[in-house]
Design an enzyme around this catalytic site. Structure first.
Site, PDB file in Angstrom:
ATOM      1  N   GLY A 535       0.807  -1.289   0.158  1.00 16.59           N
ATOM      2  CA  GLY A 535      -0.130   0.230  -0.130  1.00 16.59           C
ATOM      3  C   GLY A 535       0.756   1.339  -0.198  1.00 16.59           C
ATOM      4  O   GLY A 535       2.241   1.268  -0.230  1.00 16.59           O
ATOM      5  N   GLY A 538       3.245   1.222   2.616  1.00 14.96           N
ATOM      6  CA  GLY A 538       4.528   0.158   2.780  1.00 14.96           C
ATOM      7  C   GLY A 538       3.930  -1.185   2.586  1.00 14.96           C
ATOM      8  O   GLY A 538       2.600  -1.402   2.645  1.00 14.96           O
ATOM      9  N   ASP A 651      -9.984   7.506   0.873  1.00 17.27           N
ATOM     10  CA  ASP A 651      -9.429   6.689  -0.199  1.00 17.27           C
ATOM     11  C   ASP A 651      -9.954   5.418  -0.216  1.00 17.27           C
ATOM     12  O   ASP A 651      -9.255   4.204  -0.077  1.00 17.27           O
ATOM     13  CB  ASP A 651      -7.815   6.414   0.360  1.00 17.27           C
ATOM     14  CG  ASP A 651      -6.796   5.853  -0.623  1.00 17.27           C
ATOM     15  OD1 ASP A 651      -7.092   6.124  -1.908  1.00 17.27           O
ATOM     16  OD2 ASP A 651      -5.835   5.203  -0.266  1.00 17.27           O
TER      17      ASP A 651
END
Length: 842
Positions: A535, A538, A651
C-alpha cells in the site's frame, strides 16, 4: 376355449367408484390438501399444503445433514431454500421413510414409525368418537387440531407450542395466572433440530422485556416495553420498518407479543448460537435478507460489565464504572473480566445516617448523576409518580438507587445493585443514579484558594530546577523505545484534542504496543512469502503471534510517500472505531525508525484480488457481490454518521476493502482519513491525496472533500463490483468504466454491464437497480449524490422509484491509469495551486 367371465354391472360400478375415489385421494395428497382426517392419514412421501400455498407440512430431512433422520414439520413451500419453522418430533426422529402422520383412535394428531410405534402426539384430551377431530394447516402456518362436533373448536395448535421461529399472527407471552410462558427454543445445530440450549420469550417482569436464556440463565434482554418499542434495542428503526410488534396486556397478568404486519414472508428466528434474526424474503435476490440481529455487539451480553458497570461498544475497553464507583476487583478488571462489577466510593446519606450518632449533624443529602441515552438496568419497579415527583420518591426511599422516566412507561425505580447497563448513541433513556453529595459537588472557592498557592510554589520550583539543569547540560541521547512511544501518543492525542472533549478522548495509551522482535519473528523476519500486498504506507505481511493468533503487519517503508503523520492519523482514527465492516487495529510498534501497525488478519485478502482476477471472479456470485456492496455501505455509514467521530475516508477503493473468511467486507487503510468536527460538513485541503479513478471531481480539482466525496468513491466501487472491471480499464470507444456505464444506461442496457460470470435473468432487475445507484453516486455535482443512508435504503428496499441519474464525472480520464500492482507509484500534479498525490493501493 372357455367363455369370458361376465362381471355383473353393479360390481363394475362399485369397482369404478372405488378406483375413482382412490385416484382422487392420491391426487388430493399429491397436490397438497390442507387437512388430515381419521380416514386420510399421510405417509412420508405425502404432505399438506395450506390454501395460500405459503406453508407445507410433512416429513423432511435437514439440508446438509449427514443422516437420513426424518422429522415431521412445517416449512415455507415456494422458497427454494429449505426454511423449517416448526418441528413436531424434534427429539424423536424416525430413522427411515416409514413414518405416518394420522389421527389416532383417541382423536390426537400423532406421528408413528413403520412399526406403528408412537413417536409424537398432541397429547390432549379430546372427545372419543369416530371422526371426532381433524387437523388443518392454515395460511398463517398454524397447524390446528379441531373438534368436529363443537363448531370447529380448537383443541391444540402449533402456535401454542412454538419452536425456533416467531411467525406473524403468532403470540409469545406469559400468563401469571396459569404459569404458561410461550417461548422460542433453538435447534441443537443447523442440521440437528433437537432441543437446543437457548430459549427466547417475554419475561414476566413489572415492565415486560424480551429475553434470551441459555440453559435458563439470561444472556440478553431487550429493555422494557414502552408501548411502541423495546427501549433497550439500538436498532428499533429497523423494527419499525417492518411495522414492529404489538404487545398486549389483558389486565390479568398475561402479556402477548405479535406482529403488527400481516405479511407472512418474514419472521424472527432463534438460531443455535442464541441469536435472534429478523429475516424477510427477497424475491429479486431469491434469498432471505437478514435485518436486525440480537445480540448485535459484545455489550449486548447480559451483565457483561457487572453491577454498576456501564458498557459502550464504541469504546475500548467497553466497560467502565459509573462515576462515583470503582472496580470491585482491580486484578480482574485489568484482565478484562468485568463481571464482578463496581462498588460505591462514598456511602449514601441513609447509610451515613445509620452510622451517625444523634446530634452529630452535618450529614448532607444525596443527589443524582444523569446518564444519557442508556439501556436501563434490569428489574425496574413501577411507580405512579409523575415526572416531577419521580426523583423525590426515589430520594425518600433509602433503598432506591436510581430512577428513570419515560412517557410511554412512566416512573421507574430501582433498588439494590444496577445490572446490565449500556450506553447508546441515538436511542435509550436518561437514567439518574443516586450518589453521595461528595461525588457530585464541585470544588469550592476555599479549595481553589488553597490549591492556587501550592500550584504556584510547585511551578517556581520547577523553573528553578530547569535552570539548574541547563547549566549542566549534556549532549542529548536518543529516546528509548518507550519514550518514543510516549512522544508519539502525545502527538496523536494532540491531533484529536480539538475534536473531542478530554473526557471523551480515547485513551490511546491503552492501545497494545508490540515489540519489534515479536513482529519480526511472527512474519519470519518479513519474509517475501508472507507478503500480502503493498500500500501507500508500505508492505503488509502475514504473521502469527506466539499464542497462535494470525495477524497482518503493515510496515512503514522508508521510500513511502506517506510517513509518520499518516501512521499517527491511522492509529488515532481506527483505534476509536468498532464495527463489523471495519478492519480492527490490534496494536502498533514504534522502535527506533521502525513504524508498524498490527491488524486482524483477513484470510481472503482484498476485494480487488477477486474482482479483477479471471480465475477468481466466479467465486463472487451475485448474492455475494450484493452483500459486499451492502456491507461497505454499512461500514461507511458508521464512519459518516454512527461512530463517535465523523470521519471521511478519502481513499475508498477496491484494494482497501478486505474480506473475511465468509467474504464479508471490512473497510481498511485509514492513513488518509480526516476527522470532522461535529458542526463540519466539508473541508478544504491544499494537499489532495487519494487514488485516480476513485476521487470525486470537487476533491481532485479544488481540494474540497465531504461525505459526498466518499459516496463518489462508493459509486465507482459499485460499478466495479457489478462489472468485474477496473474504472481505469478502457471499454469500447476508449471509454472508462463510468462513461461506459453511462452509455449503457442511456441505451436502456444497464444490466449488460454485469460481469458475465454472475449475470442471471432472475437478478436482472436488481442488477439494473444497483447500476442506477452507482450512477447516482458518481454524479458530477456533489449535492446531487445521495448520502450513504439513502444508498442503503435504495439497496435494501424493493420496488423503489429511484431518481434518474445525471451525467457522471469522468475524472478518471485525466490522470495516470492505476496499475494496482504490488509496486507502488505516485505522481504529483499542480492543479489550481492544489498539490495532488495519487497513491495506488495494494
Amino acid at each position: 376355449m372357455k367363455p369370458a367371465m361376465v362381471v355383473p354391472a353393479n360390481i363394475r360400478r362399485r369397482f369404478v367408484l372405488l378406483l375413482l375415489a382412490f385416484t382422487c385421494f392420491s391426487l388430493r395428497l399429491c397436490s397438497g390438501e390442507d387437512r388430515i382426517t381419521f380416514s386420510t392419514p399421510i405417509k412420508d412421501s405425502q404432505t399438506l399444503l395450506c390454501k395460500s400455498g405459503v406453508f407445507r407440512f410433512g416429513f423432511f430431512t435437514p439440508v446438509n445433514s449427514t443422516t437420513r433422520l426424518r422429522y415431521a414439520g412445517i416449512w415455507y413451500d415456494k422458497i427454494p431454500i429449505q426454511t423449517v419453522v416448526w418441528v413436531a418430533n424434534k427429539d424423536t426422529p424416525i430413522k427411515d421413510t416409514s413414518g405416518v402422520i394420522s389421527i389416532s383412535d383417541d382423536g390426537n394428531l400423532v406421528v408413528t414409525d413403520g412399526r406403528n410405534r408412537l413417536v409424537w402426539s398432541t397429547n390432549v384430551t379430546v372427545p372419543v368418537a369416530p371422526n371426532a377431530t381433524w387437523v388443518q394447516l392454515l395460511d398463517t402456518g398454524n397447524l390446528k387440531l379441531q373438534d368436529n362436533r363443537n363448531n370447529g373448536e380448537t383443541l391444540w395448535e402449533s402456535f401454542k407450542h412454538p419452536y425456533n421461529s416467531f411467525l406473524p399472527r403468532m403470540n409469545l407471552g406469559t400468563n401469571n395466572g396459569t404459569g404458561e410462558n410461550l417461548k422460542l427454543t433453538s435447534w441443537r445445530s443447523d442440521v440437528d433440530p433437537s432441543t437446543g440450549n437457548y430459549t427466547a420469550g417475554l419475561a414476566p417482569f413489572t415492565f415486560p422485556e424480551l429475553l434470551i436464556w441459555k440453559n435458563s440463565v439470561p444472556v440478553w434482554r431487550s429493555g422494557p416495553w414502552n408501548g411502541q418499542v423495546f427501549v433497550g434495542l439500538p436498532d428499533v428503526e429497523s423494527l419499525l420498518f417492518l411495522d414492529g410488534f404489538n404487545l398486549n396486556n389483558d389486565n390479568r397478568g398475561t402479556y402477548s407479543m405479535s406482529y403488527a404486519n400481516d405479511s407472512f414472508m418474514y419472521h424472527f428466528n432463534l438460531d443455535p448460537d442464541g441469536a435472534i434474526y429478523q429475516r424477510d424474503w427477497s424475491t429479486s435476490r431469491n434469498a432471505w435478507r437478514v435485518g436486525v440481529r440480537f445480540p448485535s455487539t459484545d455489550c449486548d451480553a447480559y451483565g457483561m460489565c457487572g453491577p454498576y458497570g456501564s458498557c459502550n461498544s464504541r469504546e475500548d475497553p467497553p466497560c467502565k464504572c459509573v462515576k462515583g464507583f470503582v472496580p470491585r476487583n482491580n486484578i480482574e478488571w485489568a484482565a478484562r473480566n468485568w463481571t464482578s462489577g463496581c462498588v460505591r466510593r462514598a456511602p449514601l446519606r441513609c447509610e451515613r445516617l445509620r452510622n451517625a450518632r444523634s446530634g452529630s449533624g452535618g450529614v448532607k443529602g444525596d443527589g443524582f448523576l444523569k446518564l444519557q441515552k442508556m439501556k436501563v438496568p434490569i428489574s425496574a419497579e413501577t411507580s405512579l409518580a409523575n415526572e416531577q415527583a419521580c426523583p423525590i420518591q426515589c430520594l425518600e426511599n433509602c433503598s432506591c438507587t436510581a430512577y428513570a422516566y419515560d412517557r410511554g412507561i412512566g416512573c421507574m425505580l430501582w433498588s439494590g445493585s444496577l445490572l446490565d447497563m449500556q450506553s447508546f448513541l441515538g436511542s435509550g433513556i436518561d437514567l439518574y443514579i443516586r450518589l453521595a453529595d461528595s461525588e457530585l459537588k464541585t470544588h469550592s472557592k476555599r479549595a481553589i484558594m488553597i490549591t492556587a498557592p501550592v500550584v504556584g510554589v510547585v511551578f517556581v520550583a520547577a523553573v528553578c530546577i530547569l535552570l539548574a539543569c541547563r547549566k549542566f547540560k549534556k549532549r542529548p541521547e536518543a529516546p528509548a523505545k518507550d519514550q518514543s512511544a510516549e512522544i508519539l501518543f502525545k502527538r496523536m492525542e494532540a491531533l484529536t484534542s480539538g475534536n473531542e472533549s478530554a473526557s471523551n478522548q480515547v485513551k490511546l495509551k491503552e492501545l497494545p504496543l508490540f515489540e519489534f522482535q515479536v513482529l519480526a519473528t511472527s512474519t519470519d523476519n518479513f519474509c517475501l512469502r508472507n507478503k500480502l500486498g503493498q500500500g501507500g504506507f508500505g508492505p503488509v505481511y502475514k504473521g502469527k503471534l506466539p499464542e497462535g493468533q494470525e495477524i497482518a503487519v503493515k510496515r512503514l517503508s522508508r521510500a513511502s510517500g506517506q510517513g509518520l503523520e499518516e501512521l499517527m492519523n491511522e492509529v488515532v482514527v481506527i483505534s476509536k472505531l468498532q464495527h463489523r465492516n471495519l478492519v480492527k487495529l490490534l496494536g502498533c510498534c514504534i522502535e527506533g525508525e521502525e513504524r508498524l501497525l498490527v491488524y486482524e488478519y483477513m484470510p481472503k485478502k482484498s476485494l480487488d484480488a477477486y474482482l479483477f482476477d479471471p480465475s477468481k471472479q466466479k467465486i463472487l456470485d451475485w448474492k455475494t457481490r450484493f452483500n459486499i456492496m451492502e456491507g461497505i455501505c454499512r461500514g461507511l455509514l458508521y464512519l459518516h454518521r454512527d461512530s463517535r467521530l465523523k470521519i471521511i475516508h478519502r481513499d475508498l477503493k477496491a484494494s482497501n476493502i478486505l474480506l473475511d473468511e465468509n467474504l464479508n467486507p471490512k473497510i481498511s487503510d485509514f492513513g488518509l482519513a480526516r476527522v470532522f468536527l461535529a458542526n463540519e460538513d466539508e473541508a478544504n485541503t491544499r494537499r489532495v491525496v487519494g487514488t485516480y479513478g476513485y476521487m470525486s471531481p470537487e476533491y481532485a480539482m479544488e481540494g474540497f472533500f465531504s461525505e459526498k466525496s466518499d459516496v463518489f468513491s462508493l459509486g465507482v466501487i459499485f460499478l466495479e463490483i457489478i462489472s468485474g472491471r477496473r474504472n481505469s480499464h478502457k471499454e469500447e470507444n476508449n471509454l472508462n468504466l463510468l462513461a461506459y456505464a453511462w452509455k449503457l444506461w442511456n441505451e436502456g442496457e444497464a444490466a449488460s454491464l454485469a460481469d458475465p460470470n454472475v449475470f442471471d435473468e432472475s437478478f436482472e432487475k436488481e442488477i439494473q437497480k444497483c447500476v442506477q445507484i452507482g450512477l447516482l453516486c458518481v454524479q458530477e455535482v456533489a449535492n446531487d449524490r445521495p448520502n450513504v443512508s439513502n444508498v442503503i435504503w435504495m439497496l435494501t428496499t424493493e420496488n423503489t422509484n429511484l431518481s434518474e441519474p445525471k451525467q457522471p464525472a469522468f475524472i478518471a480520464r485525466r490522470g495516470a491509469s492505476e496499475a494496482e500492482s504490488s509496486e507502488q507509484s505516485s505522481q504529483k500534479v499542480s492543479i489550481n495551486d492544489v498539490s495532488l498525490t495519487a497513491v495506488t493501493g495494494r
